[in-house]
Design a protein around this motif. Structure first.
Motif, short mmCIF file in Angstrom:
data_model
loop_
_atom_site.label_atom_id
_atom_site.label_comp_id
_atom_site.label_asym_id
_atom_site.label_seq_id
_atom_site.Cartn_x
_atom_site.Cartn_y
_atom_site.Cartn_z
N ALA A 231 63.14 -46.25 47.22
CA ALA A 231 64.39 -46.35 45.81
C ALA A 231 64.26 -46.42 44.82
N ALA A 232 63.26 -47.23 44.23
CA ALA A 232 63.85 -47.65 42.64
C ALA A 232 62.49 -46.58 41.80
N SER A 233 62.33 -45.71 42.67
CA SER A 233 62.17 -44.00 42.17
C SER A 233 61.89 -43.23 42.32
N ASP A 234 61.29 -41.97 42.81
CA ASP A 234 62.39 -40.95 43.21
C ASP A 234 62.62 -40.66 44.33
N GLY A 235 62.71 -41.86 45.31
CA GLY A 235 63.46 -41.41 46.37
C GLY A 235 62.25 -41.25 47.65
N ALA A 236 62.60 -40.08 48.73
CA ALA A 236 61.88 -40.01 49.73
C ALA A 236 61.26 -38.78 49.72
N ALA A 237 62.46 -37.85 47.96
CA ALA A 237 62.12 -36.98 48.38
C ALA A 237 60.47 -35.22 48.73
N ASP A 238 59.34 -36.47 48.14
CA ASP A 238 58.42 -36.02 48.41
C ASP A 238 56.71 -36.80 49.04
N ILE A 239 57.91 -36.96 50.18
CA ILE A 239 57.35 -37.80 51.60
C ILE A 239 57.27 -37.10 52.62
N VAL A 240 55.95 -36.38 53.30
CA VAL A 240 56.41 -35.63 53.66
C VAL A 240 56.56 -36.50 55.68
N PHE A 241 56.39 -37.30 55.08
CA PHE A 241 56.92 -37.77 56.62
C PHE A 241 59.01 -38.02 56.45
N LEU B 218 53.86 -49.68 39.44
CA LEU B 218 52.74 -49.62 40.60
C LEU B 218 50.93 -49.01 40.17
N GLU B 219 50.62 -49.67 41.33
CA GLU B 219 48.58 -49.64 40.34
C GLU B 219 47.80 -49.49 42.29
N PRO B 220 47.78 -48.49 41.99
CA PRO B 220 46.72 -47.68 40.48
C PRO B 220 47.57 -46.42 40.35
N SER B 221 48.83 -45.98 41.68
CA SER B 221 49.58 -44.87 41.25
C SER B 221 50.94 -45.32 42.35
N ARG B 222 51.86 -44.48 42.47
CA ARG B 222 52.98 -44.15 42.79
C ARG B 222 52.95 -43.59 44.57
N LYS B 223 52.11 -42.53 43.93
CA LYS B 223 51.44 -41.74 45.03
C LYS B 223 50.35 -42.18 45.91
N TYR B 224 49.33 -42.74 45.07
CA TYR B 224 49.16 -43.85 46.35
C TYR B 224 49.44 -44.16 47.02
N ILE B 225 50.36 -45.41 46.71
CA ILE B 225 51.01 -46.43 47.66
C ILE B 225 51.67 -45.73 48.95
N ILE B 226 52.39 -44.60 48.50
CA ILE B 226 53.35 -43.85 49.53
C ILE B 226 52.05 -43.32 50.42
N GLU B 227 50.86 -42.80 49.97
CA GLU B 227 49.89 -42.45 50.82
C GLU B 227 49.80 -43.20 51.83
N GLU B 228 49.78 -44.20 51.18
CA GLU B 228 48.81 -45.46 52.11
C GLU B 228 50.04 -46.46 53.08
N LEU B 229 50.98 -46.11 52.31
CA LEU B 229 52.02 -47.68 52.96
C LEU B 229 52.69 -47.11 54.28
N VAL B 230 53.16 -45.57 53.52
CA VAL B 230 54.72 -44.39 55.22
C VAL B 230 53.37 -44.48 55.98
N PRO B 231 52.01 -43.56 56.03
CA PRO B 231 51.48 -44.34 57.47
C PRO B 231 51.03 -45.51 57.92
N THR B 232 50.64 -46.53 57.48
CA THR B 232 50.38 -47.47 58.02
C THR B 232 51.92 -48.53 58.29
#
Length: 290
Positions: A58-68, A208-222
């Protein structure tokens, strides 16, 4: 009136049944403590992980780029009912199957339904009715670990990304206490942000470190795998609670039946003794008359 032998055999049978139900209640109580500890420890972790994910999204670009989180027209639905492998637990399994049936007849009417059963009872029920099945994970409770639950979750996640299913739904019993389990029909995929979460802070500025994309890709599946495992643990604890309650009631019912049978036995025995006395008296009178 039943003869003494029949009543005595019924008493022996009920006593044996009562001993079995007592033993099953004790076994379920021991298993319940372990299962309850697991789900109590899992809930805060799962809730906090989901909250963090919602906040970051919610604090960034929303869930638009989350494949799940991709929402598309629902044509193919994967339903994952979670039941037990064994019976003798009241309406625990039938409530889940009923919940699936209501969902299929209601919100998923006209959709192409596939069932991924977790637990032997779900597998047997839906196989008998000829549903499309993914049976690879039906024996998950034979070795209930996060690794095995993760494999089932990954199948559903990969199939969703590949477009095989447009929606994935979990149907399971949520454990509340020993005597209460509530059937939940919970959307697993696509992910749904919980807008009612009071603790969500969409205006927070996250670094967000190292990047928002990396965190989303790791956090969402987990997060999804934890959500799936939590549902399985909820069902596991609910099963032992339901079986413990059912066996406790069965033991009490056996005790009530034993009271009635012993009363019947005493009455039958008394009637048999009375008849013998009458026969002796009648025989004695007959001899006197002769």
């Amino acid at each position: 009136m039943a003869n003494l032998k029949e009543v005595k055999e019924r008493i022996t049978s009920v006593v044996s049944t009562q001993q079995i139900t007592k033993a099953m209640k004790m076994v379920s109580a021991a298993k319940l403590r372990r299962a309850q500890d697991k789900i109590v420890q899992m809930r805060p972790y799962s809730q906090k992980l989901t909250q963090i994910l919602n906040n970051v999204s919610a604090a960034s670009d929303g869930a638009a780029d989350i494949v799940f989180a991709e929402k598309r027209e629902v044509r193919n639905v994967l339903i994952i009912p979670v039941t037990s492998d064994k019976g003798l637990c009241g309406a625990f399994n039938s409530n889940v199957i009923k919940g699936v049936n209501l969902a299929i007849a209601g919100q998923f009417a006209g959709k192409d339904i596939t069932i991924l059963p977790i637990g032997k009872k779900a597998f047997e029920s839906f196989k008998k009715r000829g549903f499309n099945m993914v049976a690879d994970y039906s024996q998950l409770f034979h070795d209930l670990t996060f690794g095995n639950a993760r494999n089932a979750a990954e199948y559903a996640m990969n199939a969703f990304i590949a477009g095989e299913y447009d929606q994935v739904v979990l149907v399971f019993n949520e454990f509340q206490n020993v005597a209460t389990q509530v059937v939940k029909v919970e959307q697993f995929l696509p992910m749904a942000n919980d807008d009612s979460d009071d603790e969500k802070t969409p205006d927070t500025d996250y670094i967000l470190e190292p990047s928002r994309k990396y965190i989303i890709e790791e956090l969402v599946p987990t997060s999804l795998k934890i959500q799936f495992y939590k549902a399985v643990l909820e069902s596991n604890a609910g099963e032992h609670g339901a079986r413990m309650t059912a066996m406790d009631k069965a033991t009490d019912n056996a005790g009530e039946l034993l009271k009635e049978l012993r009363l019947m036995y005493n009455r039958t025995r008394q009637a048999a003794i009375t008849n013998e006395i009458l026969e002796i008296v009648s025989g004695a009178n007959a001899l006197e008359d002769s």
